[in-house]
Design a protein around this motif. Structure first.
Motif, PDB file in Angstrom:
ATOM      1  N   SER A   1      17.885 -18.560   5.331  1.00 54.02           N
ATOM      2  CA  SER A   1      17.673 -18.618   6.780  1.00 54.02           C
ATOM      3  C   SER A   1      16.287 -18.122   7.188  1.00 54.02           C
ATOM      4  N   GLY A   2      15.544 -17.549   6.246  1.00 56.96           N
ATOM      5  CA  GLY A   2      14.201 -17.061   6.541  1.00 56.96           C
ATOM      6  C   GLY A   2      14.149 -15.635   7.056  1.00 56.96           C
ATOM      7  N   LEU A   3      15.292 -14.967   7.132  1.00 56.52           N
ATOM      8  CA  LEU A   3      15.307 -13.576   7.600  1.00 56.52           C
ATOM      9  C   LEU A   3      14.819 -12.606   6.531  1.00 56.52           C
ATOM     10  N   VAL A   4      15.055 -12.956   5.281  1.00 55.04           N
ATOM     11  CA  VAL A   4      14.643 -12.116   4.158  1.00 55.04           C
ATOM     12  C   VAL A   4      13.806 -12.964   3.213  1.00 55.04           C
ATOM     13  N   GLN A   5      12.722 -12.390   2.730  1.00 48.71           N
ATOM     14  CA  GLN A   5      11.816 -13.084   1.801  1.00 48.71           C
ATOM     15  C   GLN A   5      12.058 -12.568   0.384  1.00 48.71           C
ATOM     16  N   PRO A   6      12.371 -13.450  -0.561  1.00 47.83           N
ATOM     17  CA  PRO A   6      12.503 -13.004  -1.954  1.00 47.83           C
ATOM     18  C   PRO A   6      11.128 -12.846  -2.606  1.00 47.83           C
ATOM     19  N   TYR A   7      10.990 -11.880  -3.485  1.00 42.40           N
ATOM     20  CA  TYR A   7       9.763 -11.659  -4.241  1.00 42.40           C
ATOM     21  C   TYR A   7      10.109 -11.615  -5.728  1.00 42.40           C
ATOM     22  N   PRO A   8      10.107 -12.785  -6.385  1.00 43.52           N
ATOM     23  CA  PRO A   8      10.452 -12.831  -7.811  1.00 43.52           C
ATOM     24  C   PRO A   8       9.397 -12.121  -8.657  1.00 43.52           C
ATOM     25  N   PRO A   9       9.762 -11.748  -9.875  1.00 44.31           N
ATOM     26  CA  PRO A   9       8.782 -11.103 -10.762  1.00 44.31           C
ATOM     27  C   PRO A   9       7.610 -12.028 -11.049  1.00 44.31           C
ATOM     28  N   LEU A  10       6.439 -11.433 -11.214  1.00 47.70           N
ATOM     29  CA  LEU A  10       5.245 -12.173 -11.600  1.00 47.70           C
ATOM     30  C   LEU A  10       5.030 -11.946 -13.094  1.00 47.70           C
ATOM     31  N   VAL A  11       4.948 -13.033 -13.835  1.00 50.33           N
ATOM     32  CA  VAL A  11       4.829 -12.940 -15.282  1.00 50.33           C
ATOM     33  C   VAL A  11       3.629 -13.742 -15.769  1.00 50.33           C
ATOM     34  N   ASP A  12       3.193 -13.418 -16.968  1.00 53.61           N
ATOM     35  CA  ASP A  12       2.131 -14.152 -17.647  1.00 53.61           C
ATOM     36  C   ASP A  12       2.787 -14.795 -18.874  1.00 53.61           C
ATOM     37  N   VAL A  13       2.120 -14.857 -19.982  1.00 56.21           N
ATOM     38  CA  VAL A  13       2.700 -15.465 -21.178  1.00 56.21           C
ATOM     39  C   VAL A  13       3.787 -14.566 -21.749  1.00 56.21           C
ATOM     40  N   LYS A  14       4.740 -15.158 -22.432  1.00 53.44           N
ATOM     41  CA  LYS A  14       5.860 -14.411 -23.009  1.00 53.44           C
ATOM     42  C   LYS A  14       5.355 -13.287 -23.911  1.00 53.44           C
ATOM     43  N   GLY A  15       5.944 -12.115 -23.744  1.00 52.40           N
ATOM     44  CA  GLY A  15       5.585 -10.954 -24.552  1.00 52.40           C
ATOM     45  C   GLY A  15       4.452 -10.120 -23.983  1.00 52.40           C
ATOM     46  N   SER A  16       3.836 -10.571 -22.903  1.00 51.63           N
ATOM     47  CA  SER A  16       2.740  -9.803 -22.307  1.00 51.63           C
ATOM     48  C   SER A  16       3.277  -8.916 -21.195  1.00 51.63           C
ATOM     49  N   PHE A  17       2.458  -7.989 -20.785  1.00 51.66           N
ATOM     50  CA  PHE A  17       2.805  -7.086 -19.696  1.00 51.66           C
ATOM     51  C   PHE A  17       1.924  -7.401 -18.495  1.00 51.66           C
ATOM     52  N   THR A  18       2.499  -7.281 -17.291  1.00 50.73           N
ATOM     53  CA  THR A  18       1.724  -7.445 -16.071  1.00 50.73           C
ATOM     54  C   THR A  18       1.929  -6.222 -15.192  1.00 50.73           C
ATOM     55  N   ALA A  19       0.948  -5.908 -14.384  1.00 50.93           N
ATOM     56  CA  ALA A  19       1.034  -4.780 -13.465  1.00 50.93           C
ATOM     57  C   ALA A  19       0.335  -5.143 -12.166  1.00 50.93           C
ATOM     58  N   GLN A  20       0.872  -4.637 -11.080  1.00 52.67           N
ATOM     59  CA  GLN A  20       0.270  -4.863  -9.766  1.00 52.67           C
ATOM     60  C   GLN A  20      -0.355  -3.561  -9.295  1.00 52.67           C
ATOM     61  N   TYR A  21      -1.550  -3.675  -8.731  1.00 46.41           N
ATOM     62  CA  TYR A  21      -2.240  -2.535  -8.138  1.00 46.41           C
ATOM     63  C   TYR A  21      -2.567  -2.892  -6.698  1.00 46.41           C
ATOM     64  N   GLU A  22      -2.526  -1.898  -5.853  1.00 43.44           N
ATOM     65  CA  GLU A  22      -2.825  -2.168  -4.442  1.00 43.44           C
ATOM     66  C   GLU A  22      -3.596  -1.008  -3.844  1.00 43.44           C
ATOM     67  N   HIS A  23      -4.563  -1.354  -3.022  1.00 44.72           N
ATOM     68  CA  HIS A  23      -5.274  -0.347  -2.244  1.00 44.72           C
ATOM     69  C   HIS A  23      -5.309  -0.796  -0.789  1.00 44.72           C
ATOM     70  N   THR A  24      -5.223   0.178   0.092  1.00 41.83           N
ATOM     71  CA  THR A  24      -5.345  -0.071   1.523  1.00 41.83           C
ATOM     72  C   THR A  24      -6.673   0.522   1.966  1.00 41.83           C
ATOM     73  N   PHE A  25      -7.404  -0.232   2.772  1.00 36.67           N
ATOM     74  CA  PHE A  25      -8.692   0.281   3.247  1.00 36.67           C
ATOM     75  C   PHE A  25      -8.896  -0.086   4.710  1.00 36.67           C
ATOM     76  N   ILE A  26      -9.799   0.667   5.342  1.00 31.80           N
ATOM     77  CA  ILE A  26     -10.156   0.433   6.736  1.00 31.80           C
ATOM     78  C   ILE A  26     -11.669   0.237   6.805  1.00 31.80           C
ATOM     79  N   LEU A  27     -12.078  -0.663   7.683  1.00 36.19           N
ATOM     80  CA  LEU A  27     -13.513  -0.883   7.891  1.00 36.19           C
ATOM     81  C   LEU A  27     -14.017   0.101   8.937  1.00 36.19           C
ATOM     82  N   ARG A  28     -14.932   0.966   8.534  1.00 34.07           N
ATOM     83  CA  ARG A  28     -15.562   1.946   9.421  1.00 34.07           C
ATOM     84  C   ARG A  28     -16.938   1.416   9.830  1.00 34.07           C
ATOM     85  N   PRO A  29     -17.586   2.039  10.812  1.00 33.41           N
ATOM     86  CA  PRO A  29     -18.905   1.542  11.254  1.00 33.41           C
ATOM     87  C   PRO A  29     -19.946   1.475  10.133  1.00 33.41           C
TER      88      PRO A  29
END
Length: 128
Positions: A88-116
């Motif tokens: 119905s679009g009320l909830v968004q699924p986020y499936p795992p993100l994978v690369d080639v079989k047997g490899s490891f993946t990791a997500q990194y995130e940073h939040t930033f603000i633009l200052r003068p």
């Protein structure tokens, strides 16, 4: 797209590292979800979907959650209701993100603000 970043705006940048080829794609069984912030009122006919939406609203709002969290809250037999919320679009699924079989993946995130005079990273800590 002519959108420009402006002073005072907040942004999040997500990067993905991999021990494989460096190209990730969605695959495998989905376990993570998030309520769609922009979704308006959608009439739900399925009782389990209505009940589950109430649990999501009370416990997570628009923060991401996984099925394990629903289990810990005591939710039972909710998969069909969850599918209905996603369809119905009320909830968004986020499936795992994978690369080639047997490899490891990791997500990194940073939040930033633009200052003068600079870009300030808000999520930076001693460990990252």
């Amino acid at each position: 797209d002519q959108t420009k970043m402006e002073e005072g705006e907040l942004f999040a940048i997500e990067t993905f590292g991999s021990t494989g080829k460096g190209v990730v794609h969605e695959d495998l069984e989905c376990s993570h979800y998030m309520k769609n912030f922009d979704a308006g009122h959608v009439p739900l006919r399925m009782a389990k979907a209505k009940e589950l939406l109430g649990v999501i609203d009370r416990n997570f709002g628009t923060l991401a959650f996984c099925r394990r969290y629903l289990d810990r809250l005591g939710c039972k037999q909710y998969l069909l209701g969850l599918k209905n919320l996603c369809d119905s679009g009320l909830v968004q699924p986020y499936p795992p993100l994978v690369d080639v079989k047997g490899s490891f993946t990791a997500q990194y995130e940073h939040t930033f603000i633009l200052r003068p005079t600079c870009k300030e990273v808000l999520s930076r800590g001693d460990d990252y």
